[in-house]
Design a protein around this motif. Structure first.
Motif, PDB file in Angstrom:
ATOM      1  N   ALA A 184      -1.142   4.716  10.531  1.00 13.20           N
ATOM      2  CA  ALA A 184      -1.081   5.888   9.535  1.00 13.20           C
ATOM      3  C   ALA A 184       0.265   6.566   9.477  1.00 13.20           C
ATOM      4  O   ALA A 184       0.816   6.953   8.124  1.00 13.20           O
ATOM      5  CB  ALA A 184      -2.419   6.832   9.480  1.00 13.20           C
ATOM      6  N   MET A 185       0.501   7.108  10.590  1.00 13.71           N
ATOM      7  CA  MET A 185       1.819   7.964  10.630  1.00 13.71           C
ATOM      8  C   MET A 185       3.104   7.272  10.232  1.00 13.71           C
ATOM      9  O   MET A 185       3.928   7.749   9.361  1.00 13.71           O
ATOM     10  CB  MET A 185       2.068   8.476  11.802  1.00 13.71           C
ATOM     11  CG  MET A 185       1.114   9.540  12.428  1.00 13.71           C
ATOM     12  SD  MET A 185       1.270  10.939  11.484  1.00 13.71           S
ATOM     13  CE  MET A 185      -0.136  10.811  10.126  1.00 13.71           C
ATOM     14  N   LEU A 186       3.093   5.883  10.543  1.00 13.60           N
ATOM     15  CA  LEU A 186       4.142   4.682   9.874  1.00 13.60           C
ATOM     16  C   LEU A 186       4.277   4.728   8.293  1.00 13.60           C
ATOM     17  O   LEU A 186       5.406   4.804   7.716  1.00 13.60           O
ATOM     18  CB  LEU A 186       4.086   3.519  10.579  1.00 13.60           C
ATOM     19  CG  LEU A 186       4.713   3.364  11.788  1.00 13.60           C
ATOM     20  CD1 LEU A 186       4.464   1.854  12.355  1.00 13.60           C
ATOM     21  CD2 LEU A 186       6.181   3.550  11.849  1.00 13.60           C
ATOM     22  N   VAL A 187       3.060   4.921   7.784  1.00 10.49           N
ATOM     23  CA  VAL A 187       2.832   4.605   6.624  1.00 10.49           C
ATOM     24  C   VAL A 187       3.434   5.979   5.803  1.00 10.49           C
ATOM     25  O   VAL A 187       4.058   6.020   4.902  1.00 10.49           O
ATOM     26  CB  VAL A 187       1.531   4.484   5.972  1.00 10.49           C
ATOM     27  CG1 VAL A 187       1.413   4.798   4.526  1.00 10.49           C
ATOM     28  CG2 VAL A 187       0.926   3.194   6.369  1.00 10.49           C
ATOM     29  N   VAL A 188       3.079   7.178   6.418  1.00  7.56           N
ATOM     30  CA  VAL A 188       3.428   8.422   5.974  1.00  7.56           C
ATOM     31  C   VAL A 188       4.912   8.600   6.079  1.00  7.56           C
ATOM     32  O   VAL A 188       5.585   9.164   4.920  1.00  7.56           O
ATOM     33  CB  VAL A 188       2.804   9.637   6.638  1.00  7.56           C
ATOM     34  CG1 VAL A 188       3.450  10.878   6.461  1.00  7.56           C
ATOM     35  CG2 VAL A 188       1.257   9.675   6.351  1.00  7.56           C
ATOM     36  N   SER A 189       5.579   8.179   7.110  1.00  8.13           N
ATOM     37  CA  SER A 189       6.848   8.193   7.437  1.00  8.13           C
ATOM     38  C   SER A 189       7.753   7.209   6.064  1.00  8.13           C
ATOM     39  O   SER A 189       8.678   7.689   5.794  1.00  8.13           O
ATOM     40  CB  SER A 189       7.207   7.478   8.649  1.00  8.13           C
ATOM     41  OG  SER A 189       8.685   7.769   8.927  1.00  8.13           O
ATOM     42  N   ARG A 224      -2.724 -15.943   2.162  1.00  9.27           N
ATOM     43  CA  ARG A 224      -4.011 -15.058   2.701  1.00  9.27           C
ATOM     44  C   ARG A 224      -4.487 -14.377   1.363  1.00  9.27           C
ATOM     45  O   ARG A 224      -3.668 -14.116   0.270  1.00  9.27           O
ATOM     46  CB  ARG A 224      -3.316 -13.995   3.733  1.00  9.27           C
ATOM     47  CG  ARG A 224      -2.151 -13.351   3.084  1.00  9.27           C
ATOM     48  CD  ARG A 224      -1.662 -12.469   4.235  1.00  9.27           C
ATOM     49  NE  ARG A 224      -1.071 -13.289   5.318  1.00  9.27           N
ATOM     50  CZ  ARG A 224       0.169 -13.834   5.305  1.00  9.27           C
ATOM     51  NH1 ARG A 224       1.079 -13.727   4.112  1.00  9.27           N
ATOM     52  NH2 ARG A 224       0.651 -14.766   6.254  1.00  9.27           N
ATOM     53  N   GLY A 225      -5.543 -13.751   1.398  1.00 11.64           N
ATOM     54  CA  GLY A 225      -6.366 -13.005   0.132  1.00 11.64           C
ATOM     55  C   GLY A 225      -5.687 -11.687   0.061  1.00 11.64           C
ATOM     56  O   GLY A 225      -4.837 -11.134   0.677  1.00 11.64           O
ATOM     57  N   ALA A 226      -6.171 -10.991  -1.073  1.00 12.08           N
ATOM     58  CA  ALA A 226      -5.931  -9.665  -1.232  1.00 12.08           C
ATOM     59  C   ALA A 226      -6.160  -8.818  -0.210  1.00 12.08           C
ATOM     60  O   ALA A 226      -5.240  -7.596  -0.384  1.00 12.08           O
ATOM     61  CB  ALA A 226      -6.529  -9.240  -2.675  1.00 12.08           C
ATOM     62  N   GLY A 227      -7.203  -9.045   0.434  1.00 14.51           N
ATOM     63  CA  GLY A 227      -7.410  -8.122   1.680  1.00 14.51           C
ATOM     64  C   GLY A 227      -6.244  -7.894   2.516  1.00 14.51           C
ATOM     65  O   GLY A 227      -6.248  -6.843   3.423  1.00 14.51           O
ATOM     66  N   SER A 228      -5.446  -8.764   2.617  1.00 12.15           N
ATOM     67  CA  SER A 228      -4.254  -8.794   3.344  1.00 12.15           C
ATOM     68  C   SER A 228      -3.243  -7.488   3.093  1.00 12.15           C
ATOM     69  O   SER A 228      -2.602  -7.025   4.072  1.00 12.15           O
ATOM     70  CB  SER A 228      -3.242 -10.024   3.438  1.00 12.15           C
ATOM     71  OG  SER A 228      -3.002 -10.203   2.063  1.00 12.15           O
ATOM     72  N   LEU A 229      -3.165  -6.906   1.796  1.00  7.89           N
ATOM     73  CA  LEU A 229      -2.648  -5.736   1.430  1.00  7.89           C
ATOM     74  C   LEU A 229      -2.753  -4.584   2.044  1.00  7.89           C
ATOM     75  O   LEU A 229      -2.198  -3.783   1.919  1.00  7.89           O
ATOM     76  CB  LEU A 229      -2.811  -5.682  -0.188  1.00  7.89           C
ATOM     77  CG  LEU A 229      -2.283  -7.006  -1.079  1.00  7.89           C
ATOM     78  CD1 LEU A 229      -2.497  -6.789  -2.375  1.00  7.89           C
ATOM     79  CD2 LEU A 229      -0.768  -7.318  -0.789  1.00  7.89           C
ATOM     80  N   VAL A 230      -3.932  -4.809   2.745  1.00  9.20           N
ATOM     81  CA  VAL A 230      -4.313  -3.304   3.412  1.00  9.20           C
ATOM     82  C   VAL A 230      -4.592  -3.887   4.958  1.00  9.20           C
ATOM     83  O   VAL A 230      -5.407  -3.162   5.715  1.00  9.20           O
ATOM     84  CB  VAL A 230      -5.660  -2.729   2.676  1.00  9.20           C
ATOM     85  CG1 VAL A 230      -5.154  -2.265   1.553  1.00  9.20           C
ATOM     86  CG2 VAL A 230      -6.909  -3.805   2.623  1.00  9.20           C
ATOM     87  N   SER A 231      -4.247  -4.861   5.385  1.00 13.51           N
ATOM     88  CA  SER A 231      -4.664  -5.127   6.625  1.00 13.51           C
ATOM     89  C   SER A 231      -3.749  -4.665   7.828  1.00 13.51           C
ATOM     90  O   SER A 231      -4.066  -4.784   9.016  1.00 13.51           O
ATOM     91  CB  SER A 231      -4.330  -6.920   6.841  1.00 13.51           C
ATOM     92  OG  SER A 231      -2.855  -7.399   6.648  1.00 13.51           O
ATOM     93  N   LEU A 274       0.877  -1.294  -0.177  1.00 10.99           N
ATOM     94  CA  LEU A 274      -0.034  -0.088  -0.114  1.00 10.99           C
ATOM     95  C   LEU A 274       0.914   1.390   0.020  1.00 10.99           C
ATOM     96  O   LEU A 274       0.539   2.257  -0.635  1.00 10.99           O
ATOM     97  CB  LEU A 274      -1.010  -0.189   1.313  1.00 10.99           C
ATOM     98  CG  LEU A 274      -1.863   1.138   1.349  1.00 10.99           C
ATOM     99  CD1 LEU A 274      -2.696   1.513   0.324  1.00 10.99           C
ATOM    100  CD2 LEU A 274      -2.575   1.082   2.808  1.00 10.99           C
ATOM    101  N   THR A 275       1.926   1.326   0.709  1.00 10.27           N
ATOM    102  CA  THR A 275       2.865   2.282   1.034  1.00 10.27           C
ATOM    103  C   THR A 275       3.458   2.525  -0.340  1.00 10.27           C
ATOM    104  O   THR A 275       3.651   3.950  -0.953  1.00 10.27           O
ATOM    105  CB  THR A 275       3.809   2.160   1.924  1.00 10.27           C
ATOM    106  OG1 THR A 275       3.099   2.015   3.319  1.00 10.27           O
ATOM    107  CG2 THR A 275       4.796   3.553   2.195  1.00 10.27           C
TER     108      THR A 275
END
Length: 466
Positions: free
Chosen positions: A211-216, A189-196, A63-64
């Motif tokens: 979310a802050m880790l993703v932004v970083s 695991r399914g595709a949903g794991s990509l946003v788990s 996702l990132t």
């Protein structure tokens, strides 16, 4: 402040022969795309950079990277428009100097040089890990050998290098495809794991990715596909630059995103558990999914990809030094040396000045340099976006060039997002990058600015204007 905001005069300065030296036009879109893709080096990015992201972001890694790639579309638009307006081997600094002023261009030059000087030896040291199935080498010695080999290749004609890197690129794309096929075939695991949004801590327990880790992490995600900007550095050597620069930039970003993102998704879905995914040992996963022979094949392809990246990065870096010398950024003896061309048309002194220090850097502890590189890339993109915001004023408004859609909204939004990403980076990385930038500003204030009529004269060769 006026030096930062006042555009420079793009008239070609006088040189000893009446015009600035120009590099030889020898490659088209295909050759330029092969060279640029090789600088992105998808396989080495996948196997060297992405494992660190898995360790921090776990299932949120894909996702990132996807968010970073979307941001890079806006960045690519800025590069495409500016690269066709200012087709110079100086790349970012020539574009930003012309649009936003000489000091801004100088700071972009320092940031870009910081990125491209540090990244090759860091990646080159990863060669030892992927040659391990065949031979065990010290990482520093292996990295130095790769850098010296890349330097020798960088002295050749650019067309020859396009073929060399093209062959290596095919092998690394095959390796990435093998990883993707095996990962999807062994999905746990399914595709949903990509946003788990899950990651394992040091004790193997599952934590939530904020979310802050993703932004970083976006600073490193931007770095994952960063090499598409190489097309701008090659603009003096691309045939028909007004058309081919944009095509090369956008094609490279699209292809590299697919090559990197699809295997990342496959690895996320195929890892046996979150702890294994967060460990980031992709080679072990490939071996577990198949057998040792396939694992060895993939490892050797990655080793070749790293060598390939070294070659292209040395080529890119030497062009930056060549252009800076042509634009008189240094004392006269240094300018004279860096601007010398071999019979193949390559800047040989500049190539050696990039490759040899890169080999020496392989013996230095570079643990924090990925973070510094992420900050530098983000800052560089921010200044390029500022230049793109200024690209349609004055005479440039009517200059024939590729024009981005949604201007000026695109660069304005990009500036806001990149500035926010910078605020979320670790303080130590910001301090390192800020210290280097401050030293560069001091050089500007004490040496370049007092000699503004004879130093840092950003030029565009006459051949680049057609």
């Amino acid at each position: 402040m006026t030096d930062t905001l006042r555009p420079v005069d793009t008239a070609v300065p006088e040189a000893t022969d009446g015009n600035p030296k120009a590099l030889k036009r020898s490659i088209g879109v295909v050759g330029g795309t092969l060279l640029t893709l090789s600088c992105v080096t998808p396989a080495s990015t996948l196997f060297v950079v992405v494992p660190d992201l898995f360790g921090t972001l776990g299932t949120a890694t894909a996702l990132t990277i996807a968010i970073g790639s979307l941001l890079c579309i806006a960045v690519a638009f800025c590069y495409s428009e500016l690269g066709t307006l200012i087709p110079s081997a100086g790349g970012e600094y020539a574009m930003v100097s012309t649009m936003a002023g000489r000091l801004a261009g100088w700071l972009v030059f320092v940031l870009s040089l910081l990125v491209v000087m540090i990244v090759p030896p860091v990646i080159a040291m990863g060669t030892a890990d992927y040659l391990a199935p065949v031979v065990h080498l010290d990482p520093s010695i292996a990295g130095a050998g790769v850098m010296l080999l890349a330097t020798l290749a960088g002295l050749l004609d650019l067309r020859a290098n396009a073929w060399i890197t093209g062959i290596f690129l095919v092998l690394e794309v095959i390796a990435a495809a093998v990883v993707a096929i095996l990962g999807f075939a062994h999905s746990e695991r399914g595709a949903g794991s990509l946003v788990s949004m899950q990651v394992a801590d040091a004790h193997g327990h599952t934590d939530t990715v904020t979310a802050m880790l993703v932004v970083s992490g976006l600073a490193i995600a931007l770095f994952v596909t960063q090499g598409f900007s190489t097309a701008v550095y090659l603009s003096e050597e691309l045939e028909h630059p007004r058309r081919n620069v944009a095509r090369t930039v956008l094609a490279t970003l699209a292809i590299s995103t697919v090559i990197i993102l699809v295997p990342v998704a496959a690895i996320t879905m195929g890892a046996s558990n979150i702890a294994e995914l967060s460990g980031g040992d992709i080679s072990s996963m490939v071996t577990a999914w198949s057998n040792s022979a396939v694992g060895t094949f993939v490892s050797l392809c990655v080793a070749l990809a790293i060598i390939n990246a070294g070659i292209v990065m040395v080529i890119q870096n030497s062009r930056v030094l060549f252009a800076s010398a042509r634009d008189k950024a240094w004392p006269t003896p240094v300018n004279t040396a860096f601007s010398r061309l071999r019979r193949f048309g390559s800047p040989w002194v500049a190539t050696l000045a990039v490759g040899v220090p890169g080999a020496l850097l392989c013996f230095v502890n570079l643990d924090t340099l990925y973070g510094v590189t992420g900050v530098s890339v983000t800052g560089m993109y921010l200044l390029v976006a500022v230049a793109a915001l200024l690209s349609r004023r004055g005479s440039h408004k009517h200059t024939p060039a590729w024009r981005m859609p949604l201007w000026p909204t695109m660069p304005i939004l990009l500036i806001a997002v990149l500035a926010y990403i910078l605020t979320q980076q670790e303080t130590s990385y910001l301090l390192w990058t800020g210290g280097i930038t401050a030293a560069a500003t001091l050089y500007w204030a004490l040496y370049l600015r007092p000699r503004k009529d004879t130093r840092w004269l950003v030029s565009i060769p006459e051949d680049a204007r057609v």
